[in-house]
Structure formats: structure tokens, C-alpha cells
Design a protein around this motif. Structure first.
Motif, PDB file in Angstrom:
ATOM      1  N   GLN A 139      32.448  49.172  41.385  1.00 52.77           N
ATOM      2  CA  GLN A 139      31.782  48.019  41.091  1.00 52.77           C
ATOM      3  C   GLN A 139      32.116  47.812  39.548  1.00 52.77           C
ATOM      4  O   GLN A 139      31.072  47.702  38.797  1.00 52.77           O
ATOM      5  N   TYR A 189      33.487  45.123  36.387  1.00 55.06           N
ATOM      6  CA  TYR A 189      33.494  43.610  36.185  1.00 55.06           C
ATOM      7  C   TYR A 189      34.240  43.234  34.844  1.00 55.06           C
ATOM      8  O   TYR A 189      34.323  44.286  33.849  1.00 55.06           O
ATOM      9  N   LEU A 211      35.421  39.026  48.751  1.00 56.63           N
ATOM     10  CA  LEU A 211      34.874  38.456  47.601  1.00 56.63           C
ATOM     11  C   LEU A 211      35.020  37.146  47.457  1.00 56.63           C
ATOM     12  O   LEU A 211      36.032  36.503  47.892  1.00 56.63           O
ATOM     13  N   GLU A 223      31.894  36.688  42.324  1.00 54.97           N
ATOM     14  CA  GLU A 223      32.591  37.971  42.434  1.00 54.97           C
ATOM     15  C   GLU A 223      34.258  38.039  42.564  1.00 54.97           C
ATOM     16  O   GLU A 223      34.554  38.731  41.813  1.00 54.97           O
ATOM     17  N   HIS A 274      35.002  40.560  39.739  1.00 56.82           N
ATOM     18  CA  HIS A 274      35.041  41.822  40.232  1.00 56.82           C
ATOM     19  C   HIS A 274      36.497  42.612  40.530  1.00 56.82           C
ATOM     20  O   HIS A 274      37.139  41.960  41.261  1.00 56.82           O
ATOM     21  N   ARG A 315      27.199  49.393  38.476  1.00 61.36           N
ATOM     22  CA  ARG A 315      27.857  48.202  37.879  1.00 61.36           C
ATOM     23  C   ARG A 315      28.366  48.497  36.424  1.00 61.36           C
ATOM     24  O   ARG A 315      27.217  48.689  35.461  1.00 61.36           O
ATOM     25  N   LYS A 372      21.971  38.682  41.521  1.00 59.21           N
ATOM     26  CA  LYS A 372      23.043  38.064  40.557  1.00 59.21           C
ATOM     27  C   LYS A 372      22.515  36.519  40.541  1.00 59.21           C
ATOM     28  O   LYS A 372      22.589  35.943  41.685  1.00 59.21           O
ATOM     29  N   LEU A 399      23.389  41.174  46.089  1.00 59.80           N
ATOM     30  CA  LEU A 399      24.676  41.568  46.278  1.00 59.80           C
ATOM     31  C   LEU A 399      24.497  43.002  47.180  1.00 59.80           C
ATOM     32  O   LEU A 399      25.751  43.065  47.637  1.00 59.80           O
TER      33      LEU A 399
END
Length: 572
Positions: free
Chosen positions: A68, A70, A282, A291, A295, A315, A384, A413
Motif C-alpha cells: 500500500q 503511494y 485500480l 488509486e 498507488h 499505507r 479516502k 478502500l
């Protein structure tokens, strides 16, 4: 007696050398590999049955997968956050071009942290945080560099150029390289590792592939086309395939040099895919805060310290790598600015209990004045909040066509990683909670430097002349380039050379500190003017114009309109 003293000194010297070597061996090397526009789905590990990434897949399976992870939805913002451990809005970076991709030199980079700790530092590939002093990689902690300018090879100011035999910049000087760009960057990085294997090193390999233009070996991409892929996807997969081969070559060299066990190797990408193609489950792609845009893949190995075969599902984000590496390498870092990122070293060691939940924030759009709620998102551990996604290309929210205004959306999510079920109407309290968190964050990052971009410094001893690129560095209002934000530390006489042929009757116009002067043009093929620049910081503008006629603005993304500033003496 003298013989005994001499012998003792020799033994002491040998012991000190041994201690120094042991200390150096105990300090891990760090290699950070980041590719450009390679999405979550562009590795076989994530369910892609077409692209061939055996080295990355094996590396991830034998190492630690950050499932996870980002980044920002576009490149320069991700790079600023990665290098500083801070949200990019704090650093002077606003977006990717048109004056928005310059990082302030008072931001301390990952390279400077490691350089302070006596690491040898090198960057190979894409920098994209400033092409002029004091924002170049050699100004920001990298002792060795082989890079391209701007956001990509073939972009201004380096035109014409190509992915094959590209013109690059080595330690600040232009070089004509031979071969394919990704191969060149990895080869240079491998040589850097070989040359510095006896001391700790920090190596940053940032490929421009698979960013557009999609230039790659024809045989390679046609092989993917034969598997049923459209030309665009086939070219991307061939570029990723080539990255994978080079990544395997890098790991093999570490094994050969017996450096693998004590080297932290990190692989990640800077944002989601630019083109529509397989991206796991995604939603969205590059430039979007969905995402699919933020992501990304992220894998790490440190064989002597980290147990392989792990998956960390917390995350995490680009801002977290700097504090994590500081803790992992036990580096004493003198940081002038507060970090936004948090070390996740404990998570890599399998300790999950100490982690505190938090929100992560993402936003980016065109223009030099960020607006609240414009292509933004708040990412919690489960929920989110997404605000007006898909509006990246517009400077103002009120310019976004109504059909493209998505408004405020909320996604769970945990149950809905594909972001298909908007819960905003049914969970207003959660929307309000995350909106309040966003408002506080936006005010905080704005307060850092009020979204001011840093100026290009002219007349520095670090550079003989300054090339001001219209596309990459000019100050823009909508699609009009209105000069460059520069700082003149002391009065100086300069020559200004405009890359634009003049027509009959035109004058070379120069504006500085509110004063406009017109210069006669001797050679219309190369308009030149000598000008006294008074000290200060402001917009330096240079253009061609005929008396009595309105100014015409260049709107294409070429080198036309670029200006070279050459100091020729002290000012009066």
C-alpha cells in the motif's frame, strides 16, 4: 627502542585502518531505483500476464513488498517529496513544468543527508527539480551525476534529442552518450558502485522510461504487439522489460562485488501509468488522485537485516523514505526543516504494534497558485476522500467543464479498492472529518512559503552562463510565458541571447524590475542585447516586438524563445 616505537606505530596505523574499514563495512550502501510512469499493474507480480519482469518479481518476493505504497500523481512533485521527506508544496515545486518544477535550495535532500554522513553520492537519469543554479543535482548533494534536463529526454531545452545516443549532462557538462538511455543510466550507476565499493555510497537511479515519447527497440515492442497489445502498450511493456533486465544486471553486479548483503536496494515508481492499460483493479491513472494515479509498486531488500518474503500492508508514501533511511542507516541528520514523513523502519522489521494511524494528502494541478479542493485527496487507513479528480490540466476549478467536475467523493478502500461506490452522501460525518483534516493540511503547507517558487540565480560563480528554458522554467499566466523569475545578487552587465529569429522591423524587448527597454537587432538570426541588471529578485522578460503592434506569444513546447544569459562584467 626506536625500532619498537616504529613497530608500534605501524601496528597502531594498521589497527586504525582496520577499524575504519570495519566501520565502513558496517554502514549500509543505499540504492534507490525509481522509474517514470510505470504503474501498479506494470509488473508481472501484480497480475500482469503479458509484461516480462522476472527480476523485479523475484526481487519483490524475496524481499519486502510495500503493498500500500503511494506517490504523487505526477513526477516532479513525487521527486521533491522523495528527496526531502516533505510534501512538495513546501519545497517550491508546484507541478511539472512552466515554472512549477524548481525546488528551493534551502530544502535538504536525501543526497545532502548522506553526503554529510560521508557517503559518496550519485544520481543517474531524471532529476526534474531544477536545471539551473542553485537547484541542480550537483548543488543539492550529488557529487556525481549523469542526467537529462527538464521532465524528459526530447523535451526542451535539450532539443533535438533521442532515447538512443542521447545528449546528456555529466557533472554539469554536456556529453554525447552512446546506446539506449536506460542502459546508459544503469551502466553509469554500476560503474559508480564499482568505483566506490570500498566506502558507503548512495546511488539514485531515476529512469525516464517508460515516459513518453515511447521510443524503444522496434524488435522488442513488436514482440509485445504480437501478443495482442496495441502499439502504445507494446512499447511501454518493451521499455519496462528493458528496465527489468537492467535491474537484474545491477543486482548481479552487487552479488559479484559481494555488496548485496549490506546494501539497501529500493525499487518504486513515481506515479501511475500515463496511458490506459492494465493497472490491476485500480481506478484512474497518471495525474489523477484516484488509486490508479498514486498507488504504485514499492519493494525493498536488505538481506543482512530484513527478513525476506514479507508484505507490509500499512499505507506508506514517498515522504516516508527519507526518515526511514535515516533510522535504518543510523545516520545523524542535521535537518533544517520539519519532515512530514514518518520512519517505517519498525514495520520493515516486522514490528506492527508501534505504528500510529494518520492521514496522507495528495494534490496537484497546473498553474502556480494551488487552490483548495482541486484534484486533491485525503487518504486514511480505511477511508479516502477524493475532491474534483481529473482536473489536473486546469489552473482554476471554475474552468473545469461541469461534466468533469466530480465534486466530493468518499470511498471505503478496505471494501472497495477500485473506488466504484461513492459513500459521501451516506457518511457526511466522515466527509466532514476528512475535509477538516485537509483544510488544516492545505493551510499548513501554504504557510511554509506561500507556494512561492524559487528564482534562478544569475551570475553565480557556479556557472558561466544560464540557459532559461521557456517551456520548463518561464513564469506563465494561462498559456502565455511572461519571462523568468530570477535573482540578481549584485549589479552586473550581461549579454542576453534570444533563441528566436527576428523579422524586419522588430526590436528586442527586455523587461527587468518594471523597466522596459527596446534594443536594435544587428543580426536577425540571433537577437542579442547587452544590459545592466540591477540587484533584486523579479521577472526578467525577453521578447521580439514591432513598434505599434501587439506582442505575440509563443505557444508550442519547443526551444523557441529560450534565452541565454551571459555575464560579461560587473555592473556600474
Amino acid at each position: 627502542m626506536m625500532i619498537r616505537i616504529a613497530f608500534s606505530l605501524v601496528v597502531l596505523s594498521a589497527l586504525l585502518s582496520t577499524v575504519k574499514v570495519c566501520q565502513a563495512e558496517a554502514r549500509p550502501n543505499v540504492i534507490l531505483v525509481m522509474t517514470d510512469d510505470q504503474g501498479y499493474g506494470d509488473v508481472g507480480l501484480h497480475g500482469n500476464t503479458i509484461v516480462q519482469t522476472p527480476n523485479l518479481d523475484q526481487f519483490a518476493k524475496q524481499g519486502v513488498q510495500l503493498t500500500q505504497f503511494y506517490c504523487s500523481p505526477v513526477c516532479a512533485p513525487t521527486r521533491a517529496a522523495l528527496m526531502t521527506g516533505r510534501y512538495f508544496y513546501r519545497t517550491g515545486v508546484i507541478h511539472t513544468s512552466r515554472g512549477g518544477a524548481r525546488m528551493a535550495s534551502d530544502e535538504k535532500t536525501m543526497a545532502e543527508v548522506f553526503q554529510d554522513a560521508d557517503y559518496v553520492t550519485g544520481v543517474f537519469g531524471k532529476w526534474h527539480l531544477g536545471d539551473n543554479y542553485p537547484m541542480r543535482p550537483q548543488d543539492q548533494g550529488f557529487q556525481h551525476s549523469l542526467i537529462h534536463k527538464s521532465g524528459g529526454i526530447t523535451q526542451p531545452p535539450d532539443q533535438p534529442n533521442d532515447y538512443f545516443d542521447p545528449m546528456l549532462w555529466k557533472d554539469g557538462q554536456p556529453v554525447q552518450a552512446k546506446g539506449y538511455c536506460t542502459d546508459i543510466f544503469f551502466t553509469e550507476a554500476i560503474q559508480f558502485v564499482e568505483q566506490n565499493q570500498d566506502q558507503p555510497f548512495f546511488t539514485y537511479i531515476a529512469t525516464n522510461a517508460p515516459h513518453t515519447p515511447l521510443i524503444v527497440d522496434e524488435t522488442a515492442w513488436k514482440g509485445y504487439a504480437a501478443k495482442g497489445q496495441d502499439e502504445s502498450t507494446a512499447k511501454v511493456y518493451a521499455m519496462v522489460d528493458n528496465i527489468d533486465q537492467n535491474f537484474g544486471r545491477l543486482l548481479a553486479k552487487l552479488d559479484e562485488l559481494k555488496l548485496r548483503d549490506n546494501t539497501i536496494v529500493i525499487f518504486l515508481t513515481d506515479n501511475g501509468p500515463q496511458q490506459s492499460r492494465f493497472n490491476g483493479d485500480l481506478n484512474g491513472r497518471k495525474s489523477m488522485v484516484l488509486e490508479g494515479g498514486i498507488h504504485v509498486p514499492c519493494f525493498v531488500q536488505w538481506p543482512s537485516q530484513l527478513e525476506g518474503g514479507q508484505k507490509v500492508a500499512t499505507r506508506l508514501a514517498h515522504i516516508d523514505w527519507l526518515p526511514t533511511l535515516i533510522e535504518a542507516t543510523q545516520t545523524k541528520a542535521d535537518l533544517p526543516n520539519r519532515l512530514d514523513g514518518v520512519s517505517f523502519w519498525s514495520l520493515l522489521q516486522g514490528k506492527r504494534d508501534a505504528w500510529r494511524e494518520r492521514n496522507l494528502f495528495f494534490q496537484v494541478h497546473r498553474g502556480l497558485q494551488p487552490e483548495p479542493y482541486h484534484n486533491a485527496a485525503v487518504l486514511g487507513e480505511r477511508y479516502k476522500l477524493v475532491m474534483n479528480v481529473g482536473s489536473f490540466g486546469f489552473e482554476k476549478l471554475d474552468e473545469v467543464p461541469p461534466k468533469r467536475r466530480t465534486g466530493i467523493q468518499l470511498f471505503d478502500l478496505q471494501k472497495d479498492p477500485g473506488e466504484t461506490n461513492d459513500l459521501a452522501a451516506s457518511m457526511p460525518e466522515k466527509v466532514e472529518q476528512l475535509t477538516e483534516a485537509y483544510n488544516a493540511w492545505f493551510a499548513d503547507v501554504k504557510a511554509t512559503r506561500n507556494f512561492e517558487t524559487p528564482p534562478i540565480v544569475l551570475g553565480s560563480e557556479a556557472t558561466e552562463s544560464t540557459l532559461m528554458c521557456r517551456y520548463q522554467d518561464a513564469y506563465y499566466e494561462q498559456d502565455r510565458a511572461l519571462g523568468w523569475k530570477v535573482s540578481v545578487p549584485h549589479a552586473m552587465l550581461v549579454q542576453l541571447r534570444l533563441n528566436q529569429p527576428a523579422e524586419a522591423g522588430q526590436s528586442l524587448m527586455v523587461q527587468w524590475m518594471g523597466n522596459v527597454q527596446a534594443f536594435e537587432i544587428e543580426d536577425p538570426r540571433q537577437p542579442v542585447a547587452a544590459l545592466q541588471l540591477t540587484p533584486g529578485t523579479g521577472i526578467l522578460d525577453v521578447w521580439l516586438q514591432s513598434e505599434g503592434s501587439p506582442r505575440e506569444f509563443i505557444k508550442n513546447n519547443t526551444t523557441l524563445g529560450d534565452v541565454v544569459v551571459q555575464p560579461v562584467g560587473e555592473g556600474l
